[in-house]
Design a protein around this motif. Sequence first.
Motif, PDB file in Angstrom:
ATOM      1  N   THR A 169       8.934  -7.081  26.573  1.00 33.88           N
ATOM      2  CA  THR A 169       7.675  -7.674  26.108  1.00 33.88           C
ATOM      3  C   THR A 169       7.740  -7.842  24.593  1.00 33.88           C
ATOM      4  OG1 THR A 169       6.392  -6.677  27.901  1.00 33.88           O
ATOM      5  CG2 THR A 169       5.170  -7.301  25.930  1.00 33.88           C
TER       6      THR A 169
ATOM      7  N   THR B 168       5.355  -8.311  21.128  1.00 30.34           N
ATOM      8  CA  THR B 168       4.051  -8.300  20.464  1.00 30.34           C
ATOM      9  C   THR B 168       4.222  -8.890  19.074  1.00 30.34           C
ATOM     10  OG1 THR B 168       4.351  -6.020  19.642  1.00 30.34           O
ATOM     11  CG2 THR B 168       3.203  -6.304  21.752  1.00 30.34           C
TER      12      THR B 168
ATOM     13  N   TYR C 253       2.083 -10.902  23.336  1.00 31.88           N
ATOM     14  CA  TYR C 253       0.738 -10.419  23.021  1.00 31.88           C
ATOM     15  C   TYR C 253       0.558 -10.388  21.504  1.00 31.88           C
ATOM     16  CZ  TYR C 253       0.485  -8.538  27.818  1.00 31.88           C
ATOM     17  OH  TYR C 253       0.476  -8.394  29.186  1.00 31.88           O
TER      18      TYR C 253
ATOM     19  N   GLU D 120      -0.339 -14.093  26.121  1.00 29.21           N
ATOM     20  CA  GLU D 120      -0.803 -13.359  27.304  1.00 29.21           C
ATOM     21  C   GLU D 120      -2.182 -12.764  27.067  1.00 29.21           C
ATOM     22  OE1 GLU D 120       0.233 -12.361  31.263  1.00 29.21           O
ATOM     23  OE2 GLU D 120       1.436 -13.454  29.790  1.00 29.21           O
TER      24      GLU D 120
ATOM     25  N   ARG E 121      -1.730  -1.474  27.114  1.00 27.91           N
ATOM     26  CA  ARG E 121      -2.385  -2.724  27.500  1.00 27.91           C
ATOM     27  C   ARG E 121      -1.403  -3.699  28.134  1.00 27.91           C
ATOM     28  NH1 ARG E 121      -6.554  -5.110  24.808  1.00 27.91           N
ATOM     29  NH2 ARG E 121      -5.864  -6.896  26.057  1.00 27.91           N
ATOM     30  N   THR E 122      -0.172  -3.732  27.643  1.00 18.07           N
ATOM     31  CA  THR E 122       0.820  -4.650  28.183  1.00 18.07           C
ATOM     32  C   THR E 122       1.471  -4.110  29.454  1.00 18.07           C
ATOM     33  OG1 THR E 122       2.709  -3.740  26.950  1.00 18.07           O
ATOM     34  CG2 THR E 122       1.354  -5.411  25.831  1.00 18.07           C
TER      35      THR E 122
ATOM     36  N   THR F 210       3.900  -1.993  29.451  1.00 14.97           N
ATOM     37  CA  THR F 210       5.336  -1.953  29.139  1.00 14.97           C
ATOM     38  C   THR F 210       5.684  -0.626  28.464  1.00 14.97           C
ATOM     39  OG1 THR F 210       5.218  -4.334  28.673  1.00 14.97           O
ATOM     40  CG2 THR F 210       7.226  -3.179  28.017  1.00 14.97           C
TER      41      THR F 210
ATOM     42  N   ILE G 268       9.438  -2.800  23.910  1.00 14.66           N
ATOM     43  CA  ILE G 268       8.637  -3.803  23.215  1.00 14.66           C
ATOM     44  C   ILE G 268       9.263  -4.102  21.861  1.00 14.66           C
ATOM     45  CG2 ILE G 268       6.391  -4.315  22.156  1.00 14.66           C
ATOM     46  CD1 ILE G 268       5.100  -2.531  24.253  1.00 14.66           C
TER      47      ILE G 268
END
Length: 227
Positions: free
Chosen positions: A10, A12, A118, A142, A166-167, A169, A174
Amino acid sequence: MSFDPDAVETVTVDSYGTLVDPSAAVDALDDHVEATESISDVWRSKSIEYTMVGNFVDGYQPFYDMNRDALRYALAAHGVELADDVVEEVLSVYHELEVFGDVRDGIGRLVEGGYPVYVVSNGNPEMLASMVDHAGIGELIEDTVSAHEVETFKPDAEIYRHAAARTGTPIGSIAHVAGPSFDVQGSMHAGMFGVRLDRTGEPWGPYGPEPDLTVEGFHEFADALGV
C-alpha cells in the motif's frame, strides 16, 4: 531499512507540497502585504511549530485553525494588520490548490499496478475533501486519513499507525511518500518505508537517518516499484 519494493502493498502520500502546490497561498498573501516572502516563511515555520508543540501540550485544534494562528503570528511579527475577512480569504486558497503535473498520471500508474493509494495528512477532513475534489484525483485515491481522526499531528507515530489500521495493511508493508523531512522520518520511525519526494532540490540535512528512497516525482516512484 533499505527500500524493498517487493514488500510494499500500500502507498500513502502526504498532501500539501506533495500532491498540490501550496505556493498559491503565498500568491494570495502577496495581494495584501509587501514583505510576502518573509511573512510566508514565518507563517510556514510557525504552523509546523504549533502542530508539534500541540502534540506535547494537549493543545490540539484542527490544522486550518493552527494555520490561521500561524498566519496571524507571522503578520503581527512584521507589524502587519489584516482584517478578519482578508485573513480568511488568504486561508481559503488552501481549498483550491493546483495539483502537480506528475500526480494524476504517476498515481494512476501506482493504482494500475495494484497499489491502493491513501492520503495521510495533517489537514482536517474538510481541507482534504476539497483538495482531492479540486485536484481531480478522487477516482485515484482510495481514501483520505486526517490527523483530526486521532487529534495528533505528524510526526507522532500514532497517526501513521492509525493510517495503517485504516488501510488494513501491516505498517511494514506501507511506503509513505512525502516532502518534509519530519514526515519522512516520522513514517520511518513508525515502521513504514519512508520515501522522500524531493520537489525543491534542497539538501536532506545531517540530522536523522537517510530516507529509504528519494525520488523527484511519482513517475520515478512508480519506476522504483516496477509498475
